[in-house]
Enzyme design. Structure first.
Site, PDB file in Angstrom:
ATOM      1  N   TYR A 144      36.413   1.228  17.132  1.00 38.13           N
ATOM      2  CA  TYR A 144      35.957   1.552  15.780  1.00 38.13           C
ATOM      3  C   TYR A 144      36.800   2.586  15.330  1.00 38.13           C
ATOM      4  CZ  TYR A 144      33.099   1.932  11.643  1.00 38.13           C
ATOM      5  OH  TYR A 144      32.672   2.078  10.286  1.00 38.13           O
ATOM      6  N   ASP A 239      42.458   8.435  17.687  1.00 43.46           N
ATOM      7  CA  ASP A 239      41.482   8.666  16.841  1.00 43.46           C
ATOM      8  C   ASP A 239      40.205   9.610  17.535  1.00 43.46           C
ATOM      9  OD1 ASP A 239      39.391   8.387  15.395  1.00 43.46           O
ATOM     10  OD2 ASP A 239      39.272   6.360  15.235  1.00 43.46           O
ATOM     11  N   LYS A 267      33.803  13.648  11.596  1.00 39.82           N
ATOM     12  CA  LYS A 267      32.596  14.038  12.421  1.00 39.82           C
ATOM     13  C   LYS A 267      32.365  15.877  12.399  1.00 39.82           C
ATOM     14  CE  LYS A 267      31.352   9.812  13.419  1.00 39.82           C
ATOM     15  NZ  LYS A 267      32.084   8.568  14.188  1.00 39.82           N
TER      16      LYS A 267
HETATM   17  C1  LIG Z   1      32.718   7.733  13.250  1.00 39.52           C
HETATM   18  C2  LIG Z   1      34.058   7.033  13.563  1.00 39.52           C
HETATM   19  C3  LIG Z   1      35.146   6.770  12.538  1.00 39.52           C
HETATM   20  C4  LIG Z   1      34.729   6.560  11.050  1.00 39.52           C
HETATM   21  O1  LIG Z   1      34.234   7.820  10.334  1.00 39.52           O
HETATM   22  P1  LIG Z   1      33.392   7.663   9.266  1.00 39.52           P
HETATM   23  O2  LIG Z   1      33.334   9.132   8.606  1.00 39.52           O
HETATM   24  O3  LIG Z   1      32.207   6.984   9.434  1.00 39.52           O
HETATM   25  O4  LIG Z   1      34.034   6.837   8.111  1.00 39.52           O
HETATM   26  C5  LIG Z   1      36.302   6.374  12.892  1.00 39.52           C
HETATM   27  N1  LIG Z   1      37.008   6.585  13.920  1.00 39.52           N
HETATM   28  C6  LIG Z   1      35.857   6.686  14.976  1.00 39.52           C
HETATM   29  C7  LIG Z   1      36.400   6.923  16.465  1.00 39.52           C
HETATM   30  C8  LIG Z   1      34.576   7.063  14.886  1.00 39.52           C
HETATM   31  O5  LIG Z   1      33.735   7.547  15.641  1.00 39.52           O
END
Ligand SMILES: *Cc1c(COP(=O)(O)O)cnc(C)c1O
Length: 432
Positions: A144, A239, A267
């Site tokens: 994701y 990511d 985050k």
């Molecule tokens: C949470 C997450 C996202 C998206 O971040 P948002 O701040 O919710 O848009 C993208 N990549 C990873 C790996 C994530 O865990």
């Protein structure tokens, strides 16, 4: 447990907010029941509108590595807010957070702040495309990267590698350039490169696949991916929105000794306020406007409150022994979960890296989950839902879905973990 106020609030919310929530998983859709409306958080605990207290292993889905309302973070936000909340002009706070992140995360020379992980990944892909002059990207099934159109695609069943949108409203054209490979499968990636040797700009990958549960990369997988990308003139985007400052203080790239071209963050970097970032090698980042021609902007990007919260969080996390203490709690919890599952002979797969953990209930004793297909096939979501509710009733708040990771903070004590494990034991005893 009385949850009548949460129920009333949820009813009311559903009249005015789709599904009553501003992000889908919060609605408890995959475990059933009423989402708790949270009134306050302090340290490792949250309290709902009915006054029930929970030990929190969600921590706003990862950001709160110091727990809720950590005093230095709250002070930083309050002091900064007293001077105004946003100027739309540069501030020294942005320099300070940039310098700190560059110091902590090995591969990063330059960084651009945005407001979410979604924006970070979307912008990183635009940058990779601008830099390489190529249009296709590779993403991995079950990873994701936020909700940008071109990334809302996993593996279209029946069509192994061509991107079919997961959501109505995403034009097929948008995902046509998104190639899909299974996680932990380098041959599949090589095949994609061989079939599209001059048109793939980048592969984007979660170093630990923690949005389909908790799947570790096989030994050598991530380095193999970097090597393949470079062999074909493509970039590797790591990511680290979730793993950043969690898999180790320097992220998964430090934990696994990787040197990605571009890193995305989110985050933890915002300390509980909305921040994301994309970052990487100077030569690549110099393509971003206004020094370069790849356009990307944000009215509230680099917002002073968010920068102050991120700075206060990373400064504390970096203090001698802080990260190690959180990590030792995560190990205590993961080992405890393994022991509890073994005691009841419940097939499970438990993982932990740094301050993150995850576990699956398995539908078969010897099953092993290593990619999205095996996660969907072998994860026992019914048992997870029962377990989740058993814990919730006893004041332990796990992610309301089998396909999410869990998080520890510096506020979690050994006693919190012991209590959690005791509740896990009594819950398992009652559901199997
Ligand atoms: C949470 C997450 C996202 C998206 O971040 P948002 O701040 O919710 O848009 C993208 N990549 C990873 C790996 C994530 O865990």
């Amino acid at each position: 447990m009385d949850t009548s106020k949460s129920e009333t609030l949820f009813q009311r919310a559903q009249q005015v907010i789709p599904g009553g929530v501003n992000s889908p998983v919060r609605a408890f859709g995959s475990v059933g029941g009423t989402p708790r409306f949270i009134e306050k958080g302090q340290g490792a605990y949250i309290w709902d509108a009915d006054g029930n207290r929970y030990i929190d292993y969600v921590l706003s889905w990862g950001p709160l590595v110091l727990g809720h309302a950590f005093p230095a973070v709250v002070d930083a936000i309050q002091q900064t807010a007293a001077n105004g909340t946003s100027y739309g002009a540069p501030t020294e706070l942005e320099n300070q957070l940039a310098e700190l992140v560059i110091d902590i995360v090995p591969s990063i020379d330059m960084i651009r702040f945005v407001n979410s992980g979604t924006e970070a990944c979307m912008s990183a892909l635009r940058l990779a495309r601008a830099y390489t002059g190529r249009e296709k990207i590779i993403k991995f099934a079950g990873n994701y990267h936020g909700h940008a159109d071109m990334l809302l695609v996993q593996a279209g069943s029946g069509v192994a590698t061509f991107g079919l949108p997961d959501s109505p409203g995403v034009p097929g054209g948008t995902t046509a350039n998104t190639l899909i490979a299974p996680y932990n499968d380098l041959d599949a990636v090589r095949n994609l490169f061989e079939a599209n040797p001059d048109s793939i700009a980048a592969a984007i990958v979660e170093p630990i696949a923690a949005n389909m549960g908790f799947v570790l990369p096989d030994d050598g997988y991530l380095q193999g991916l970097i090597d393949l990308c470079h062999e074909y003139g493509a970039l590797l985007i790591l990511d680290e929105v979730m793993t950043g400052f969690r898999a180790s203080i320097g992220g998964a790239q430090q934990a696994f000794n990787l040197d990605p071209d571009i890193t995305t963050l989110g985050k933890v970097i915002g300390g509980g306020l909305p921040v994301g970032a994309y970052a990487g090698k100077r030569e690549i980042m110099q393509h971003v406007a206004p020094v370069g021609t790849m356009y990307q902007a944000g009215t509230l990007s680099g917002n002073p409150l968010a920068m102050a919260a991120g700075l206060a969080t990373l400064t504390e996390l970096r203090r001698e022994g802080v990260f190690e203490q959180i990590e030792s709690r995560a190990i205590q919890l993961a080992e405890g979960i393994r022991a509890v599952m073994a005691e009841f002979d419940v097939p499970a797969q438990v993982g932990q890296v740094g301050t993150m953990f995850g576990f699956y209930f398995l539908t078969q004793p010897l099953a092993s989950i290593h990619d999205y297909a095996s996660a969907k096939k072998f994860a026992d979501t019914d048992r997870y839902a029962q377990f989740f509710h058993g814990l919730l009733e006893e004041g332990v708040y796990l992610a309301p879905s089998q396909f999410e990771a869990g998080f520890l903070s510096s506020a979690h004590t050994e006693d919190d973990i012991d209590y959690t494990l005791a509740v896990m034991k009594s819950t398992l005893a009652s559901i199997i």
